[in-house]
Design an enzyme around this catalytic site. Structure first.
Site, PDB file in Angstrom:
ATOM      1  N   GLY A  15       0.099  -0.896   0.629  1.00 40.43           N
ATOM      2  CA  GLY A  15      -0.523  -0.124  -0.160  1.00 40.43           C
ATOM      3  C   GLY A  15       0.499   1.499   0.067  1.00 40.43           C
ATOM      4  O   GLY A  15       0.407   2.108   0.728  1.00 40.43           O
ATOM      5  N   VAL A  67      -3.110  -7.263  -1.673  1.00 49.63           N
ATOM      6  CA  VAL A  67      -3.096  -7.996  -0.195  1.00 49.63           C
ATOM      7  C   VAL A  67      -4.021  -8.890   0.525  1.00 49.63           C
ATOM      8  O   VAL A  67      -3.497  -9.487   1.151  1.00 49.63           O
ATOM      9  CB  VAL A  67      -1.750  -7.446   0.336  1.00 49.63           C
ATOM     10  CG1 VAL A  67      -0.949  -6.799  -0.106  1.00 49.63           C
ATOM     11  CG2 VAL A  67      -3.379  -5.806   0.928  1.00 49.63           C
ATOM     12  N   TYR A 158     -12.104  -2.290  12.438  1.00 49.94           N
ATOM     13  CA  TYR A 158     -11.204  -1.632  11.981  1.00 49.94           C
ATOM     14  C   TYR A 158     -10.070  -1.989  13.239  1.00 49.94           C
ATOM     15  O   TYR A 158      -8.968  -2.095  13.725  1.00 49.94           O
ATOM     16  CB  TYR A 158     -10.993  -0.337  12.215  1.00 49.94           C
ATOM     17  CG  TYR A 158      -9.765   0.182  11.871  1.00 49.94           C
ATOM     18  CD1 TYR A 158      -9.121   0.590  11.069  1.00 49.94           C
ATOM     19  CD2 TYR A 158      -9.110   1.123  12.558  1.00 49.94           C
ATOM     20  CE1 TYR A 158      -7.697   0.818   9.814  1.00 49.94           C
ATOM     21  CE2 TYR A 158      -7.870   1.973  12.553  1.00 49.94           C
ATOM     22  CZ  TYR A 158      -7.600   2.274  10.995  1.00 49.94           C
ATOM     23  OH  TYR A 158      -6.215   2.444  10.845  1.00 49.94           O
ATOM     24  N   ALA A 160     -10.604  -4.459  16.165  1.00 49.89           N
ATOM     25  CA  ALA A 160     -10.260  -5.521  15.983  1.00 49.89           C
ATOM     26  C   ALA A 160      -8.878  -5.796  15.105  1.00 49.89           C
ATOM     27  O   ALA A 160      -8.355  -6.562  15.937  1.00 49.89           O
ATOM     28  CB  ALA A 160     -11.864  -6.655  14.885  1.00 49.89           C
ATOM     29  N   LYS A 162      -6.276  -3.856  14.319  1.00 50.75           N
ATOM     30  CA  LYS A 162      -5.676  -3.822  14.240  1.00 50.75           C
ATOM     31  C   LYS A 162      -4.622  -4.178  15.930  1.00 50.75           C
ATOM     32  O   LYS A 162      -3.422  -4.383  15.861  1.00 50.75           O
ATOM     33  CB  LYS A 162      -5.599  -2.031  14.368  1.00 50.75           C
ATOM     34  CG  LYS A 162      -5.874  -1.245  12.822  1.00 50.75           C
ATOM     35  CD  LYS A 162      -4.523  -1.775  12.306  1.00 50.75           C
ATOM     36  CE  LYS A 162      -4.643  -0.673  11.212  1.00 50.75           C
ATOM     37  NZ  LYS A 162      -3.834  -0.753   9.787  1.00 50.75           N
TER      38      LYS A 162
HETATM   39  P1  NAP Z   1      -4.669   5.577   2.182  1.00 50.24           P
HETATM   40  O1  NAP Z   1      -3.968   6.637   2.382  1.00 50.24           O
HETATM   41  O2  NAP Z   1      -6.178   5.524   2.368  1.00 50.24           O
HETATM   42  O3  NAP Z   1      -3.620   4.428   1.092  1.00 50.24           O
HETATM   43  C1  NAP Z   1      -4.032   3.243   1.758  1.00 50.24           C
HETATM   44  C2  NAP Z   1      -2.694   2.882   0.864  1.00 50.24           C
HETATM   45  O4  NAP Z   1      -3.378   1.253   1.528  1.00 50.24           O
HETATM   46  C3  NAP Z   1      -2.789   2.912  -1.170  1.00 50.24           C
HETATM   47  O5  NAP Z   1      -2.017   3.209  -1.355  1.00 50.24           O
HETATM   48  C4  NAP Z   1      -3.868   2.040  -0.955  1.00 50.24           C
HETATM   49  O6  NAP Z   1      -3.496   1.139  -2.409  1.00 50.24           O
HETATM   50  C5  NAP Z   1      -3.753   0.552  -0.258  1.00 50.24           C
HETATM   51  N1  NAP Z   1      -4.295  -0.440  -0.331  1.00 50.24           N
HETATM   52  C6  NAP Z   1      -5.549  -0.944   0.250  1.00 50.24           C
HETATM   53  N2  NAP Z   1      -6.712  -1.913   0.196  1.00 50.24           N
HETATM   54  C7  NAP Z   1      -4.843  -2.448  -0.552  1.00 50.24           C
HETATM   55  C8  NAP Z   1      -5.625  -3.758  -1.193  1.00 50.24           C
HETATM   56  N3  NAP Z   1      -6.462  -4.491  -0.912  1.00 50.24           N
HETATM   57  N4  NAP Z   1      -3.770  -4.128  -1.683  1.00 50.24           N
HETATM   58  C9  NAP Z   1      -2.947  -3.393  -1.716  1.00 50.24           C
HETATM   59  N5  NAP Z   1      -2.926  -2.593  -0.895  1.00 50.24           N
HETATM   60  C10 NAP Z   1      -3.400  -1.650  -1.100  1.00 50.24           C
HETATM   61  O7  NAP Z   1      -4.246   5.021   4.302  1.00 50.24           O
HETATM   62  P2  NAP Z   1      -3.196   5.843   4.933  1.00 50.24           P
HETATM   63  O8  NAP Z   1      -4.034   6.510   6.151  1.00 50.24           O
HETATM   64  O9  NAP Z   1      -2.073   5.911   4.744  1.00 50.24           O
HETATM   65  O10 NAP Z   1      -3.045   4.176   6.009  1.00 50.24           O
HETATM   66  C11 NAP Z   1      -2.082   3.017   6.223  1.00 50.24           C
HETATM   67  C12 NAP Z   1      -2.014   2.638   6.752  1.00 50.24           C
HETATM   68  O11 NAP Z   1      -1.806   3.211   7.607  1.00 50.24           O
HETATM   69  C13 NAP Z   1      -3.042   1.515   7.020  1.00 50.24           C
HETATM   70  O12 NAP Z   1      -2.553   0.319   7.913  1.00 50.24           O
HETATM   71  C14 NAP Z   1      -4.191   2.657   7.992  1.00 50.24           C
HETATM   72  O13 NAP Z   1      -4.864   1.338   8.719  1.00 50.24           O
HETATM   73  C15 NAP Z   1      -3.010   2.856   9.215  1.00 50.24           C
HETATM   74  N6  NAP Z   1      -3.184   4.259   9.740  1.00 50.24           N
HETATM   75  C16 NAP Z   1      -3.080   5.074   9.397  1.00 50.24           C
HETATM   76  C17 NAP Z   1      -4.157   6.279  10.173  1.00 50.24           C
HETATM   77  C18 NAP Z   1      -4.250   7.612   8.918  1.00 50.24           C
HETATM   78  O14 NAP Z   1      -4.549   8.127  10.948  1.00 50.24           O
HETATM   79  N7  NAP Z   1      -4.116   7.973   8.528  1.00 50.24           N
HETATM   80  C19 NAP Z   1      -4.127   5.997  11.164  1.00 50.24           C
HETATM   81  C20 NAP Z   1      -3.446   5.318  11.944  1.00 50.24           C
HETATM   82  C21 NAP Z   1      -3.293   3.433  11.092  1.00 50.24           C
HETATM   83  P3  NAP Z   1      -4.403   1.401  -3.702  1.00 50.24           P
HETATM   84  O15 NAP Z   1      -4.537   3.983  -3.477  1.00 50.24           O
HETATM   85  O16 NAP Z   1      -3.625   1.180  -4.714  1.00 50.24           O
HETATM   86  O17 NAP Z   1      -5.647   1.479  -3.535  1.00 50.24           O
END
Ligand code: NAP
Length: 251
Positions: A15, A67, A158, A160, A162
């Site tokens: 991702g 994934v 989410y 659960a 995480k």
């Molecule tokens: P985001 O901006 O929505 O980006 C999500 C990424 O995951 C994108 O690159 C997307 O690729 C990829 N992805 C989604 N489903 C996929 C799949 N089935 N196979 C392969 N790639 C996939 O999310 P983010 O905020 O950067 O979050 C990244 C991580 O940090 C996540 O695990 C999220 O739970 C965690 N997180 C985020 C926050 C926050 O505040 N933003 C806080 C805590 C934890 P495509 O665009 O190609 O689909």
């Protein structure tokens, strides 16, 4: 960025086309790692990340894989090893949210989040562990969330997933330590990405008021900690969860 702690290392970030994953790929690339930039649908965005890493003098390649498809996870790790020559670092970052109150949560929204945010970490780590155990070195960094530590109303699926990532991380760390493979988790708080873009100003202010450092985080804030964990500076760190939340949770 003057640190080059990852020179000679090969890294795979899931991702990595957008948000935190893109920032991690850029940071690992800037520190000298050759990076496989995984994406699911955002091909152009992933190519832009690859171009940015190459433009800064690094090495990178984009790799499409969903994934949630276990066979695709096996194939992705295989491709990374083939194209980069080895695999030293796996960052399990891909994730989604499908928020809703428990009593209204659909089976589909539960299943999608568990598949993307938890089962993918199992499938990717299993495939990577086979490679890393053979080479008797390597490191896995899993992106959890403070929601996995504290829970959150409207995010039962989410939270659960995480929390599951944290248990998985600690178990992998225990299993693979004797082979010199480390496994840690990072638990971001509120980070400015597409995932949090729908928050309005009032919501942002309310959130910022709960954060000791008084601001939402940037993807680069998370990437910096991932780069540390991926580097030999963290050689004596395994099985840990590091919150990167500006002081929102104090565990
Ligand atoms: P985001 O901006 O929505 O980006 C999500 C990424 O995951 C994108 O690159 C997307 O690729 C990829 N992805 C989604 N489903 C996929 C799949 N089935 N196979 C392969 N790639 C996939 O999310 P983010 O905020 O950067 O979050 C990244 C991580 O940090 C996540 O695990 C999220 O739970 C965690 N997180 C985020 C926050 C926050 O505040 N933003 C806080 C805590 C934890 P495509 O665009 O190609 O689909």
């Amino acid at each position: 960025m003057s640190l080059m702690r990852l020179e000679g290392k090969a890294a795979l970030v899931t991702g990595a086309s957008r948000g935190i994953g893109a920032a991690i790929a850029l940071r690992l690339g800037a520190e000298g790692a050759a990076v496989a930039v995984n994406y699911s649908g955002s091909r152009e965005a992933a190519e832009a990340v690859v171009d940015a890493i190459r433009g800064a003098g690094g090495a990178a390649v984009a790799m499409q894989a969903d994934v949630t498809d276990r066979a695709a996870c096996e194939a992705l790790v295989g491709r990374a090893v083939e194209e980069l020559g080895k695999l030293d670092v796996l960052v399990n970052n891909a994730g989604i949210t499908r928020d809703g109150l428990l009593v209204r949560m659909s089976d589909a929204d539960w299943d999608a989040v568990i598949a993307t945010d938890l089962t993918s970490v199992f499938a990717m780590s299993r495939a990577a562990a086979r490679v890393m155990m053979k080479s008797r070195s390597g490191c896995i960094v899993n992106i959890s969330s403070v929601v996995g530590l504290a829970g959150n109303a409207g995010q039962a699926n989410y939270a659960a997933a995480k929390s599951g990532v944290i248990g998985l991380t600690k178990s992998i760390a225990r299993e693979l330590a004797s082979r010199h493979v480390r496994c840690n988790a990072v638990a971001p708080g509120f980070i400015e990405t597409d995932m949090t873009a729908q928050l309005n100003d009032a919501q942002r202010e309310r959130i910022a008021a709960q954060i000791a450092l008084g601001r939402l985080g940037a993807a680069a804030d998370v990437a910096a900690v991932v780069a540390f964990l991926a580097s030999d500076d963290a050689a004596y760190v395994t099985g840990q969860v590091i919150a990167v939340d500006g002081g929102m949770t104090f565990a």
